[in-house]
Design a protein around this motif. Sequence first.
Motif, PDB file in Angstrom:
ATOM      1  N   LEU A  26       0.850  -1.185   0.000  1.00 41.79           N
ATOM      2  CA  LEU A  26       0.000   0.000   0.000  1.00 41.79           C
ATOM      3  C   LEU A  26       0.888   1.238   0.000  1.00 41.79           C
ATOM      4  CD1 LEU A  26      -2.729  -0.950   2.611  1.00 41.79           C
ATOM      5  CD2 LEU A  26      -3.034  -0.661   0.169  1.00 41.79           C
ATOM      6  N   VAL A  27       0.611   2.136  -0.944  1.00 40.22           N
ATOM      7  CA  VAL A  27       1.349   3.391  -1.044  1.00 40.22           C
ATOM      8  C   VAL A  27       0.337   4.529  -1.106  1.00 40.22           C
ATOM      9  CG1 VAL A  27       3.316   2.321  -2.208  1.00 40.22           C
ATOM     10  CG2 VAL A  27       1.473   3.296  -3.566  1.00 40.22           C
ATOM     11  N   ASP A  28       0.816   5.760  -0.954  1.00 44.43           N
ATOM     12  CA  ASP A  28      -0.068   6.909  -1.107  1.00 44.43           C
ATOM     13  C   ASP A  28      -0.672   6.892  -2.507  1.00 44.43           C
ATOM     14  OD1 ASP A  28       0.376   7.813   1.439  1.00 44.43           O
ATOM     15  OD2 ASP A  28       1.997   9.168   0.858  1.00 44.43           O
ATOM     16  N   ARG A  29      -1.831   7.513  -2.661  1.00 45.06           N
ATOM     17  CA  ARG A  29      -2.589   7.470  -3.912  1.00 45.06           C
ATOM     18  C   ARG A  29      -1.734   7.870  -5.108  1.00 45.06           C
ATOM     19  NH1 ARG A  29      -8.305   7.275  -4.948  1.00 45.06           N
ATOM     20  NH2 ARG A  29      -8.216   6.094  -3.028  1.00 45.06           N
ATOM     21  N   VAL A  30      -1.742   7.021  -6.140  1.00 42.38           N
ATOM     22  CA  VAL A  30      -0.998   7.243  -7.375  1.00 42.38           C
ATOM     23  C   VAL A  30      -2.004   7.597  -8.464  1.00 42.38           C
ATOM     24  CG1 VAL A  30       0.523   6.160  -9.067  1.00 42.38           C
ATOM     25  CG2 VAL A  30       0.753   5.596  -6.669  1.00 42.38           C
ATOM     26  N   ALA A  31      -1.668   8.564  -9.304  1.00 39.90           N
ATOM     27  CA  ALA A  31      -2.589   9.027 -10.348  1.00 39.90           C
ATOM     28  C   ALA A  31      -2.511   8.135 -11.586  1.00 39.90           C
ATOM     29  CB  ALA A  31      -2.272  10.470 -10.715  1.00 39.90           C
ATOM     30  N   VAL A  32      -2.756   6.837 -11.389  1.00 37.80           N
ATOM     31  CA  VAL A  32      -2.774   5.858 -12.471  1.00 37.80           C
ATOM     32  C   VAL A  32      -4.041   5.031 -12.288  1.00 37.80           C
ATOM     33  CG1 VAL A  32      -1.565   3.899 -13.512  1.00 37.80           C
ATOM     34  CG2 VAL A  32      -0.261   5.769 -12.531  1.00 37.80           C
ATOM     35  N   ASP A  33      -4.736   4.721 -13.380  1.00 32.86           N
ATOM     36  CA  ASP A  33      -5.976   3.955 -13.301  1.00 32.86           C
ATOM     37  C   ASP A  33      -5.717   2.517 -12.850  1.00 32.86           C
ATOM     38  OD1 ASP A  33      -7.450   6.136 -14.176  1.00 32.86           O
ATOM     39  OD2 ASP A  33      -7.272   5.567 -16.284  1.00 32.86           O
ATOM     40  N   GLU A  34      -6.755   1.897 -12.274  1.00 35.71           N
ATOM     41  CA  GLU A  34      -6.651   0.505 -11.840  1.00 35.71           C
ATOM     42  C   GLU A  34      -6.390  -0.396 -13.035  1.00 35.71           C
ATOM     43  OE1 GLU A  34      -9.707  -1.043  -9.322  1.00 35.71           O
ATOM     44  OE2 GLU A  34      -9.832   0.802  -8.163  1.00 35.71           O
ATOM     45  N   HIS A  69      -7.489   1.020  -5.825  1.00 35.38           N
ATOM     46  CA  HIS A  69      -7.454   2.246  -5.027  1.00 35.38           C
ATOM     47  C   HIS A  69      -8.349   1.985  -3.820  1.00 35.38           C
ATOM     48  CE1 HIS A  69      -5.291   4.520  -8.003  1.00 35.38           C
ATOM     49  NE2 HIS A  69      -6.189   4.252  -8.925  1.00 35.38           N
ATOM     50  N   VAL A  70      -7.793   2.145  -2.619  1.00 33.72           N
ATOM     51  CA  VAL A  70      -8.515   1.802  -1.399  1.00 33.72           C
ATOM     52  C   VAL A  70      -8.427   2.947  -0.393  1.00 33.72           C
ATOM     53  CG1 VAL A  70      -8.170  -0.680  -1.669  1.00 33.72           C
ATOM     54  CG2 VAL A  70      -6.483   0.651  -0.449  1.00 33.72           C
ATOM     55  N   LEU A  71      -9.222   2.822   0.656  1.00 32.34           N
ATOM     56  CA  LEU A  71      -9.173   3.753   1.782  1.00 32.34           C
ATOM     57  C   LEU A  71      -8.481   3.070   2.953  1.00 32.34           C
ATOM     58  CD1 LEU A  71     -12.759   5.287   1.743  1.00 32.34           C
ATOM     59  CD2 LEU A  71     -10.643   6.401   1.099  1.00 32.34           C
ATOM     60  N   HIS A  92     -10.110  10.977   9.827  1.00 29.95           N
ATOM     61  CA  HIS A  92      -9.960  10.903   8.370  1.00 29.95           C
ATOM     62  C   HIS A  92      -9.551   9.491   7.967  1.00 29.95           C
ATOM     63  CE1 HIS A  92      -5.532  10.636   8.129  1.00 29.95           C
ATOM     64  NE2 HIS A  92      -5.573  11.295   9.278  1.00 29.95           N
ATOM     65  N   ARG A  93      -9.694   9.195   6.680  1.00 31.92           N
ATOM     66  CA  ARG A  93      -9.241   7.929   6.104  1.00 31.92           C
ATOM     67  C   ARG A  93      -8.318   8.267   4.940  1.00 31.92           C
ATOM     68  NH1 ARG A  93     -13.973   3.733   5.178  1.00 31.92           N
ATOM     69  NH2 ARG A  93     -12.189   2.367   5.014  1.00 31.92           N
ATOM     70  N   SER A  94      -7.110   7.769   4.984  1.00 33.23           N
ATOM     71  CA  SER A  94      -6.123   8.057   3.938  1.00 33.23           C
ATOM     72  C   SER A  94      -6.505   7.364   2.639  1.00 33.23           C
ATOM     73  CB  SER A  94      -4.742   7.572   4.364  1.00 33.23           C
ATOM     74  OG  SER A  94      -4.331   8.227   5.522  1.00 33.23           O
ATOM     75  N   ARG A  95      -6.295   8.058   1.530  1.00 30.45           N
ATOM     76  CA  ARG A  95      -6.514   7.474   0.210  1.00 30.45           C
ATOM     77  C   ARG A  95      -5.227   6.762  -0.205  1.00 30.45           C
ATOM     78  NH1 ARG A  95     -10.311  10.346   2.103  1.00 30.45           N
ATOM     79  NH2 ARG A  95     -12.018  10.997   0.765  1.00 30.45           N
ATOM     80  N   LEU A  96      -5.324   5.464  -0.423  1.00 28.16           N
ATOM     81  CA  LEU A  96      -4.152   4.646  -0.714  1.00 28.16           C
ATOM     82  C   LEU A  96      -4.331   3.909  -2.036  1.00 28.16           C
ATOM     83  CD1 LEU A  96      -3.740   3.065   2.829  1.00 28.16           C
ATOM     84  CD2 LEU A  96      -2.482   4.992   1.894  1.00 28.16           C
ATOM     85  N   THR A  97      -3.221   3.424  -2.570  1.00 26.39           N
ATOM     86  CA  THR A  97      -3.216   2.606  -3.774  1.00 26.39           C
ATOM     87  C   THR A  97      -2.475   1.322  -3.460  1.00 26.39           C
ATOM     88  OG1 THR A  97      -3.215   4.537  -5.225  1.00 26.39           O
ATOM     89  CG2 THR A  97      -2.493   2.470  -6.179  1.00 26.39           C
ATOM     90  N   GLN A  98      -3.088   0.199  -3.813  1.00 26.87           N
ATOM     91  CA  GLN A  98      -2.421  -1.088  -3.644  1.00 26.87           C
ATOM     92  C   GLN A  98      -1.740  -1.427  -4.956  1.00 26.87           C
ATOM     93  OE1 GLN A  98      -4.902  -4.528  -3.000  1.00 26.87           O
ATOM     94  NE2 GLN A  98      -3.346  -5.441  -1.698  1.00 26.87           N
ATOM     95  N   ILE A  99      -0.404  -1.623  -4.909  1.00 30.28           N
ATOM     96  CA  ILE A  99       0.333  -1.927  -6.129  1.00 30.28           C
ATOM     97  C   ILE A  99       0.971  -3.305  -6.004  1.00 30.28           C
ATOM     98  CG2 ILE A  99       0.802   0.489  -6.669  1.00 30.28           C
ATOM     99  CD1 ILE A  99       3.661   0.058  -5.728  1.00 30.28           C
TER     100      ILE A  99
END
Length: 126
Positions: A26-34, A69-71, A92-99
């Motif tokens: 899990l990383v901080d939100r990445v601007a790439v589509d699923e 993309h997860v919370l 708050h809930r962090s916006r994360l990306t699972q890569i």
Amino acid sequence: MAAKDTYAIIAVGGKQYRVREGERLLVDRVAVDEGKTFQPDILLLGGDGEPKLGDKLKGQQVTAKVAAHVLGKKVIVGKHKRRTGYRRRNGHRSRLTQIEIQSIGKKAATKSTTKKSTTTTKTEEE
């Protein structure tokens, strides 16, 4: 394909991660589509003898696929000052990306398909 003990240190979203092929993180939100892939910045490549840094990383890349993309977990923040009745509760809930790390190693060779144009001129005699 990289060997089993090969690892890389990559930079995603201002943070550094040590990854191996096939790992999910899990990383901080990445601007790439699923479902799409991207190449994060590679800082170090190790595991095969001496670690590679700087100019030795030319021709090397890490390929990562965006799984989802997860919370993140809900984080509750509470403020309190004594004897004044001051209380605040926020969260708050962090916006994360699972890569998922797909490959570590050399860049894929790009084929250059240059077609030679053959033009024929037809001359007629009269």
